[in-house]
Design a protein around this motif. Structure first.
Motif, PDB file in Angstrom:
ATOM      1  N   UNK A  17      -5.065  -2.217 -18.803  1.00 14.99           N
ATOM      2  CA  UNK A  17      -5.740  -1.813 -17.569  1.00 14.99           C
ATOM      3  C   UNK A  17      -7.097  -2.497 -17.365  1.00 14.99           C
ATOM      4  N   UNK A  66      -6.076  -5.305 -15.253  1.00 11.24           N
ATOM      5  CA  UNK A  66      -5.912  -4.920 -13.849  1.00 11.24           C
ATOM      6  C   UNK A  66      -7.273  -4.808 -13.160  1.00 11.24           C
ATOM      7  N   UNK A  81       3.729   8.839 -17.891  1.00 13.08           N
ATOM      8  CA  UNK A  81       3.539   9.423 -16.578  1.00 13.08           C
ATOM      9  C   UNK A  81       4.559   8.861 -15.627  1.00 13.08           C
ATOM     10  N   UNK A  93      -8.472   0.809  -7.130  1.00 11.10           N
ATOM     11  CA  UNK A  93      -8.903  -0.254  -6.224  1.00 11.10           C
ATOM     12  C   UNK A  93      -9.986   0.238  -5.268  1.00 11.10           C
ATOM     13  N   UNK A 105      -3.431   3.568  -8.891  1.00 17.42           N
ATOM     14  CA  UNK A 105      -3.962   2.223  -8.686  1.00 17.42           C
ATOM     15  C   UNK A 105      -4.734   2.123  -7.381  1.00 17.42           C
ATOM     16  N   UNK A 106      -4.455   3.006  -6.440  1.00 13.43           N
ATOM     17  CA  UNK A 106      -5.209   3.016  -5.178  1.00 13.43           C
ATOM     18  C   UNK A 106      -6.606   3.576  -5.407  1.00 13.43           C
TER      19      UNK A 106
END
Lengths: 395, 395
Positions: free
Chosen positions: A100, A103, A21, A79, A75-76
């Motif tokens: 991930x 993360x 991606x 989060x 990632x936003x």
């Protein structure tokens, strides 16, 4: 202080995107992005927001009212999910079987949570028995898992079984669907997922910038009954509720153009049909996998856990993974990626997502990869790969 | 679960955007957004990132190495600045003279900081003496101020004086330049600002989604020597340093299309010249202000603190602010906005930013506003307004 820089016209190369991606963007989505803007509180934009939410619910297979594009990249939205659901003092259970999960752990810790893990090797899915044991032992408030691991090319099976185990222990279930939404079977409501997030630039083939998130009432209740405000103002879902909920009051300026884009990308999903889209990904990526294997290469994950949208192919002995990646980029304008974390140097990651998941890209990839490998002295049979892929596609 | 929603073609109305942002986007920027994507780690994208940084430094008037677009809208670059600079236990001094000082306070608290305030009424700037007193009393680690208050239309004068006071007390200075960057004189290095952030959808006339941020070495040193990681993973500048710094290693997928867009928007700044651009905003907005006053309306701020990019015009007695806003939108496809916070109902906010700051929009605005006011029974002299604006523009 410098004078005005002399920077020329934007002229990026014309790539075919088959990495992890972004994927190739459909021309209709690109066209939507050149639409002049309206304001983020314009009545016409409120209508567009409603349409995006409706299309996103369809794609997630959910009736969750709380289904929105978060104003940032994948990632936003990740989060936003973790930072709102994990309160200081909460325990979050995360997996160790890919990049991930790590993360997730970092985000949960920054939210003030305690992190515990359910173990599985990189490249394998979670076992329900291991999840059962970890949940019994640690009694987490939140259980996170990765539905489609972009770092390992592994699809997590048994999702309804995992959510049932978690719910038996009163844990909220968060699913990372970054590389599954819109390309791989995902049924948020039927499978009992409480919160799920995704990236737009994978199977939705939308430029990154506004990222899907959905929470059911149970998850949203936990968010709205927090004792302490979430640690991010920008991603505070109780404040975003004012904008995306009934009030439509100002929180922050929405990324209007990215909302236009995801609307068009989700319209393409609705036009194709979500199940038909899952079938297409499986068929096209299946031909790619068949071709790669017939050429003489090996997939990293077991067939059982193969993730059609992200194909982790083992680098043959004696071949430099980076040299092949560079060859494809330079000679074919074709992007694939190397391994991440524990699999760095061991695999290539070949995406087959959204608008990139087309039969013509399968033969293109096989020819290009075959030639790059041959240039590196590897012994591969490109013709056999092409024939097998073609047969798989029914040609 | 619903069937595929039947959502039609994207057809937003054709607005003229003269609210507090977004402003009208230049056609070249819209065109850049329809450019097919390359990957966020593509060597050609690294080159684009370098160009964006160089153009952004020029626009901020800084040599700061640490000058990047944050992957979100203006509030994301704001939270990146505050959330990284404020550590748990730190004290941040924020102003009370507008909406965005309050947002600073909320972000600082969520970062674990203690918030103290320097007071001034809404609609007035900070006085250096008041800042001196507040800083002496509270000894803050970080001092935040708003260079251009979008909620009140007030421009903060005396910036070098404020930064000197702060530096004398070893405080780091953060400037909110959301509505000034690219339209209003701003000299980050010369004025001693340690960190500044902005929105792209104001005077840069770029769709929101990637937002300018700059930090000098002193500010970045504070960020990199934190004892505890910032509370946001997504906005952690020490991790973003890996992507935007020398390594160019993966952190999160950048919003590629938004980076294309801001590159083109910043190219337009460089082509025009930053000082010429400041002059244009002052000249065009000056004609707008002159015209509005000649019509018989009043500006809210004193002339001394007038902010050309955001004109806060007092709502005359007996006029419904919302009715005028609706009239302009419905009859003229023209967006302006009402007041925010303490000024809600008292002012209209008329933006004059970037591509919207053109002479043709001045007469359009004056005619439309005059007619909307007349429809509301207000006594305004549109002809006088037009004549005064025209004279101001030298026609």
């Amino acid at each position: 202080m410098s004078d005005a820089p002399d920077v020329g016209e934007l002229r990026p190369p014309d790539r075919t995107l088959m990495g992890p991606g972004p994927s190739d963007v459909h021309p209709r989505v690109l066209r939507a992005m050149s639409t002049p803007l309206v304001g983020h509180l314009d009545p016409s934009f409120i209508e567009i927001m409603n349409e995006v939410q409706e299309l996103m619910r369809y794609t997630f297979r959910t009736d969750n009212q709380w289904t929105i594009p978060v104003s940032g990249t994948g990632s936003a939205s990740m989060e936003a999910a973790i930072g709102n659901l994990v309160e200081p003092g909460d325990t979050m259970l995360v997996p160790t079987n890919g990049y991930f999960g790590g993360r997730m752990a970092s985000m949960a810790e920054r939210a003030g949570g305690e992190v515990v893990t359910v173990d599985a090797p990189w490249g394998e899915p979670l076992e329900p028995a291991a999840v059962e044991e970890a949940i019994s032992d640690t009694q987490p408030d939140v259980f996170g898992f990765v539905h489609a691991e972009t770092s390992t090319g592994v699809l997590q099976p048994d999702v309804p079984e995992l959510t049932e185990i978690a719910h038996d222990h009163d844990a909220i279930v968060v699913a990372d669907c970054v590389t599954s939404l819109g390309g791989i079977e995902l049924r948020v409501d039927e499978w009992g997922i409480d919160a799920a997030y995704a990236g737009p630039q994978k199977c939705l083939s939308c430029p990154p910038g506004a990222s899907p998130l959905t929470l059911n009432d149970r998850a949203m209740e936990k968010v709205l009954s927090r004792e302490e405000a979430p640690r991010s103002w920008y991603l505070d879902l109780s404040l975003l509720e004012g904008y995306w909920g009934e009030d439509r009051s100002y929180h922050h300026t929405a990324p209007i153009t990215n909302v236009y884009a995801i609307r068009e990308a989700l319209r393409l999903v609705a036009e194709e049909g979500i199940e038909e889209r899952w079938d297409r990904h499986r068929a096209v990526a299946g031909a790619l996998k068949t071709g790669v294997e017939a050429m003489g290469l090996e997939m990293n994950p077991d067939d059982e856990y193969w993730l059609p949208s992200l194909n982790a192919v083992r680098v043959p002995d004696g071949v430099e993974d980076d040299a092949v990646i560079e060859h494809l980029l330079e000679e074919y304008d074709l992007e694939i990626a190397g391994g991440l974390g524990d699999l760095s140097g061991d695999v290539w990651r070949i995406g087959c997502m959204g608008h990139s998941a087309r039969p013509k890209n399968v033969s293109f990839l096989l020819v290009a990869l075959g030639n790059a490998l041959t240039a590196q002295g590897a012994d591969v049979d490109v013709d056999a790969g092409l024939a097998a892929a073609s047969a798989a596609l029914g040609n």
